[in-house]
Write a protein that holds these residues in place. Structure first.
Motif, PDB file in Angstrom:
ATOM      1  N   VAL A 122       0.847  -1.209   0.000  1.00  0.00           N
ATOM      2  CA  VAL A 122       0.000   0.000   0.000  1.00  0.00           C
ATOM      3  C   VAL A 122       0.880   1.256   0.000  1.00  0.00           C
ATOM      4  N   ALA A 123       1.913   1.250   0.827  1.00  0.00           N
ATOM      5  CA  ALA A 123       2.783   2.430   0.909  1.00  0.00           C
ATOM      6  C   ALA A 123       3.439   2.682  -0.447  1.00  0.00           C
ATOM      7  N   ASP A 124       3.895   1.627  -1.059  1.00  0.00           N
ATOM      8  CA  ASP A 124       4.569   1.741  -2.350  1.00  0.00           C
ATOM      9  C   ASP A 124       3.609   2.308  -3.402  1.00  0.00           C
ATOM     10  N   LEU A 157      -1.417   8.551   1.328  1.00  0.00           N
ATOM     11  CA  LEU A 157      -1.348   9.515   0.226  1.00  0.00           C
ATOM     12  C   LEU A 157      -1.020  10.906   0.768  1.00  0.00           C
ATOM     13  N   ARG A 158      -1.707  11.283   1.856  1.00  0.00           N
ATOM     14  CA  ARG A 158      -1.449  12.605   2.453  1.00  0.00           C
ATOM     15  C   ARG A 158      -0.016  12.695   2.982  1.00  0.00           C
ATOM     16  N   LEU A 159       0.447  11.593   3.553  1.00  0.00           N
ATOM     17  CA  LEU A 159       1.823  11.590   4.061  1.00  0.00           C
ATOM     18  C   LEU A 159       2.812  11.867   2.930  1.00  0.00           C
ATOM     19  N   TYR A 160       2.625  11.204   1.788  1.00  0.00           N
ATOM     20  CA  TYR A 160       3.597  11.342   0.695  1.00  0.00           C
ATOM     21  C   TYR A 160       3.469  12.687  -0.026  1.00  0.00           C
ATOM     22  N   VAL A 161       2.312  13.342   0.112  1.00  0.00           N
ATOM     23  CA  VAL A 161       2.205  14.695  -0.459  1.00  0.00           C
ATOM     24  C   VAL A 161       3.205  15.599   0.268  1.00  0.00           C
ATOM     25  N   ASP A 162       3.399  15.324   1.545  1.00  0.00           N
ATOM     26  CA  ASP A 162       4.530  15.902   2.268  1.00  0.00           C
ATOM     27  C   ASP A 162       4.510  17.429   2.303  1.00  0.00           C
ATOM     28  N   TYR A 201      11.659   4.693   0.018  1.00  0.00           N
ATOM     29  CA  TYR A 201      11.209   6.047  -0.290  1.00  0.00           C
ATOM     30  C   TYR A 201      11.435   6.383  -1.758  1.00  0.00           C
ATOM     31  N   THR A 202      10.464   7.014  -2.360  1.00  0.00           N
ATOM     32  CA  THR A 202      10.639   7.482  -3.740  1.00  0.00           C
ATOM     33  C   THR A 202      11.524   8.732  -3.709  1.00  0.00           C
ATOM     34  N   TYR A 260      18.032   7.866  -5.648  1.00  0.00           N
ATOM     35  CA  TYR A 260      18.199   6.410  -5.659  1.00  0.00           C
ATOM     36  C   TYR A 260      19.323   6.004  -6.595  1.00  0.00           C
ATOM     37  N   ASP A 261      19.446   6.711  -7.749  1.00  0.00           N
ATOM     38  CA  ASP A 261      20.459   6.302  -8.726  1.00  0.00           C
ATOM     39  C   ASP A 261      21.853   6.842  -8.402  1.00  0.00           C
ATOM     40  N   GLY A 262      21.957   7.696  -7.411  1.00  0.00           N
ATOM     41  CA  GLY A 262      23.274   8.206  -7.000  1.00  0.00           C
ATOM     42  C   GLY A 262      23.893   9.201  -7.963  1.00  0.00           C
ATOM     43  N   ASP A 263      23.124   9.635  -8.946  1.00  0.00           N
ATOM     44  CA  ASP A 263      23.686  10.535  -9.962  1.00  0.00           C
ATOM     45  C   ASP A 263      23.646  11.982  -9.435  1.00  0.00           C
ATOM     46  N   VAL A 264      24.433  12.231  -8.438  1.00  0.00           N
ATOM     47  CA  VAL A 264      24.308  13.439  -7.633  1.00  0.00           C
ATOM     48  C   VAL A 264      24.816  14.702  -8.334  1.00  0.00           C
ATOM     49  N   TYR A 265      26.005  14.632  -8.913  1.00  0.00           N
ATOM     50  CA  TYR A 265      26.619  15.870  -9.399  1.00  0.00           C
ATOM     51  C   TYR A 265      25.864  16.525 -10.553  1.00  0.00           C
TER      52      TYR A 265
END
Ligand SMILES: CCCCCCCCCC/C=C\CCCC(=O)SCCNC(=O)CCNC(=O)[C@H](O)C(C)(C)COP(=O)(O)OP(=O)(O)OC[C@H]1O[C@@H](n2cnc3c(N)ncnc32)[C@H](O)[C@@H]1OP(=O)(O)O
Ligand SMILES: Cc1cc2nc3c(=O)[nH]c(=O)nc-3n(C[C@H](O)[C@H](O)[C@H](O)COP(=O)(O)OP(=O)(O)OC[C@H]3O[C@@H](n4cnc5c(N)ncnc54)[C@H](O)[C@@H]3O)c2cc1C
Length: 664
Positions: free
Chosen positions: A38-40, A93-98, A609-610, A621-626
């Protein structure tokens, strides 16, 4: 990307070293496979909807931010209705709207207050309207002059028998309601806490449902003054919330809008108290404190997820001749600061799950008129709320520091997370209620009464007051029984010490006041024991998935032993352990950090977490930071023009003047 670190597949390499089943850990974290699913689903629903974008939030003005919050709340409600979401799905849903907003108080306090303090008829009348959002409600307790001291509130509700009405009034400036979330601009109604006066007598604080704004055009009703209390800490952040001010000028409400489950005022104006304990007036606070503890693990795990992933990407030093530099996650100092926070995120998650169970259990007992577990529920929620929120606020700031300079950028997500989170330490009080509960328990134990629940250990007073830890090697600290014994002994000895010193004071109240700093420390020791115990108990459950339990055992040991290290003074001064045993605990901590290291990225992946929810270029998630950091910078409004606004008025004349001076 070339050298300098930051290869996008760096995190893939980290994931490959994990020694446990990440899906199994997701289940342990979420509580069940159903909860993961459900969370996902809800997280992805939010992440894929453009209305819920939040990447430019910190650049919005207050008015734009508030309007954006209204838009998101309305859109969330539309999706909830269209998709016929269950209550569980809607909450997620409300939680993930954040984005903090009036809905939090509507569902989190207004509805629970009516449920907990309203009679059946009142619930039948008001709840359906609230459930359908035909009315929007908030929780108006705190005033300009009083917050912690609820008995000091000044708003009055005076019964007028000639009209069968209460007259709501704000007699002084300090009686203005001040802070309630959702009050400033959104709410149509409020549960207002006021002094009930009838037949000339003040019966203290009671709750009343009061309409504040017109349901036709949203304007304040006659006699009601309303507004927002002004900008708050940080850009964006909690400024999405309309914390408000409210004043009444002799506003009349029908008698049946007093919440009458605990006590009633009759048609003639007689005050009648039912057999329900008066503490149930504070029941909404117990409910919301329990949700605040659950929220602590969410905020902490977000910060830790960002810091762990970025620390695996970031490289500094270590290369003498062109070889690879060292990932900062490999530095022992980074590990010793970060891994206890990772362990704390799991610890708070599990104690939050247990607290939810405790709350449900107490609620069922209250329905059956069994009020015996209310004091424990109150002490646990107040204490855990206080300890977990302060530790989480500190931890978010620590994660920011662990991310170096880039952690200070809004795009790291950490400044906003901190600014949104830090008021959790303040709201719902940072009280000494747990200490009072402990002192009562110590007194009861002295009379031979056997305590139960989270204070059951106090019944083992003979052993715990004189026991000495048998730990002889660092590995002995892996034994949960060894850990539990010293945490119990420390908490009990600190509480007994306080009780003995209070008994020497001229009066109980004077002693309490004089010793309140020590009492707070005793309360913290008790609450930390609860968290450690609930983690240990979690490990006694069946936890499926290869390696999952083993990782949790390591995290549990880290959580407990880092507390032991941090509060070594308590453990030594109460004689629970020796200095050598303290050193052995530290030795084991170092070994455990090394064991967690290859699993660190996978342990934060298990939070599931998305990227949308994390809201951090450092925690991607992909680590493509720079490339992401670079791209984000160009989105700043300052970069909309190459030459900044103000150049002509303020820079150019300055530069020209310098030119003239240099020619002199
Ligand atoms: C559905 C999904 C959505 C969920 C989303 C939710 C998210 C919401 C987040 C929203 C964000 C922010 C919300 C913020 C809201 C607020 O801040 S509301 C205002 C909160 N205010 C406070 O917390 C005030 C704090 N003050 C206190 O708690 C005081 O200490 C207290 C009021 C308790 C003092 O009361 P007194 O009556 O003056 O004092 P005592 O003599 O100490 O207590 C009397 C006895 O009552 C017992 N007690 C106290 N509190 C409780 C309680 N809550 N429950 C049960 N019992 C309680 C106390 O132990 C004493 O007992 P004794 O006589 O000793 O046996
Ligand atoms: C973001 C935010 C949202 C809020 N939302 C709401 C809401 O929706 N509804 C609502 O009604 N309220 C709300 N509040 C108010 C909140 O509940 C109060 O701020 C809180 O209860 C603390 O009260 P206070 O601000 O009056 O602090 P005070 O009580 O003035 O405390 C100031 C300091 O004194 C200390 N202190 C106070 N009493 C004692 C004591 N007896 N012993 C030792 N130390 C003491 C406190 O620990 C603190 O350090 C909100 C507050 C914030 C910041």
């Amino acid at each position: 990307m070339a050298d300098g670190g930051g290869e996008p597949d760096q995190l893939a390499g980290e994931r490959a070293t994990a020694q446990f089943d990440v899906d199994g850990m997701k289940v342990a974290w979420a509580g069940s496979r159903h909860a993961v699913e459900v969370a996902d689903r809800m997280a992805r629903l939010v992440a894929s909807d453009p209305v819920f974008r939040k990447d430019t939030r910190t650049m919005l003005s207050r008015k734009e931010l508030f309007k954006d919050t209204l838009k998101k709340a309305a859109h969330a409600w539309k999706r909830i209705v269209e998709l016929r979401l269950t209550e569980e799905e809607a909450n997620l849903l409300r939680l993930y709207v954040d984005q903090p907003g009036y809905v939090d108080l509507h569902w989190g306090m207004f509805v629970p207050a009516i449920k907990g303090q309203g009679t059946e008829e009142q619930q039948k009348k008001w709840l359906p309207m609230a459930y359908k959002f035909q009315i929007i409600g908030c929780y108006a307790q705190t005033e300009l002059g009083h917050g912690s001291n609820v008995q000091g509130l000044e708003t009055t509700a005076t019964f007028d028998p000639s009209a069968d009405e209460f007259v709501m009034h704000s007699p002084t400036l300090t009686s203005s309601k001040w802070w309630p979330g959702g009050l400033g601009k959104a709410s149509t109604h409020a549960v207002v806490y006021a002094r009930l006066i009838t037949e000339g007598k003040d019966y203290g604080i009671h709750g009343f449902i009061v309409q504040l704004r017109s349901l036709d055009d949203h304007s304040p009703l006659p006699g009601v003054t309303l507004g927002d209390i002004g900008g708050k800490f940080g850009s964006g952040a909690y400024n999405s919330m309309d914390n408000g001010v409210l004043r009444f000028d002799h506003v009349r409400i029908p008698r049946d809008q007093m919440l009458m489950r605990l006590s009633q005022v009759t048609r003639e104006g007689k005050y009648v108290h039912s057999d329900v304990p008066k503490q149930l007036l504070y029941g909404t606070m117990v409910y919301v404190r329990q949700t605040i503890v659950a929220d602590a693990s969410k905020a902490l795990s977000r910060a830790v997820c960002i810091a762990v992933r970025y620390s695996a990407i970031r490289k500094q030093f270590g290369s003498q001749d062109g070889g690879p530099e060292t990932q900062v996650l490999n530095y022992k100092t980074q590990q010793s600061r970060l891994f206890p926070l990772l362990a704390s995120a799991y610890a708070y998650r599990f104690v939050g799950q247990w607290l939810k169970w405790l709350y449900t259990d107490v609620t069922q007992k209250l329905e059956a008129k069994d009020y015996s577990t209310l004091p424990e529920a109150h002490a646990c929620t107040a204490g855990l709320k206080s300890v977990t929120t302060s530790a989480t606020a500190d931890a978010i700031e620590e994660c920011r520091k662990l991310c170096g300079g880039h952690g200070y950028l809004n795009s790291s997500g950490l400044p906003e997370l901190f600014a949104v989170y830090v008021p959790a330490c303040t709201y719902e009080g940072d009280n000494v209620q747990v200490a009072r509960f402990l002192m009562k328990t110590v007194a009861q134990v002295a009379t031979g009464k056997q305590p139960v629940g989270t204070i059951a250990y106090m019944g083992n007073i003979q052993h715990l007051m004189q026991c000495k830890s048998a730990v002889n090697t660092a590995e002995d600290w892996l034994n949960p029984a060894a850990i539990k014994e010293v945490f119990e002994a420390r908490a009990l000895r600190m509480a007994v010490n306080c009780a003995q010193n209070i008994s020497k004071a001229p009066s109980q109240e004077e002693g309490f006041s004089e010793l309140s700093p020590d009492l707070l420390e005793a309360a913290v020791a008790h609450v930390q024991l609860i968290i450690v115990t609930k983690f240990i108990e979690k490990l006694q459950e069946d936890i499926p998935g290869p390696g999952v339990k083993e990782q949790l055992q390591k995290l549990c040991s880290i959580y407990a032993l880092h507390l032991l290290h941090k509060h070594l003074g308590d453990f030594l001064s109460t004689g629970c352990i020796t200095a050598r045993q303290g050193a052995l605990a530290n030795e084991l901590l170092g070994k455990l950090y090394a064991q967690v290291r290859p699993n660190a990225v996978a342990l934060v992946d298990a939070f599931d977490y998305t990227d949308h929810y994390l809201g951090s270029v450092l925690g991607r998630y992909d680590g493509d930071v720079y490339p992401a950091l670079y791209e984000e910078a160009w989105k700043d409004p300052l970069n909309e023009t190459v030459v900044p606004d103000g150049y002509q008025e303020h820079l150019r004349p300055l530069l020209k003047q310098q030119l003239k001076l240099s020619r002199l």
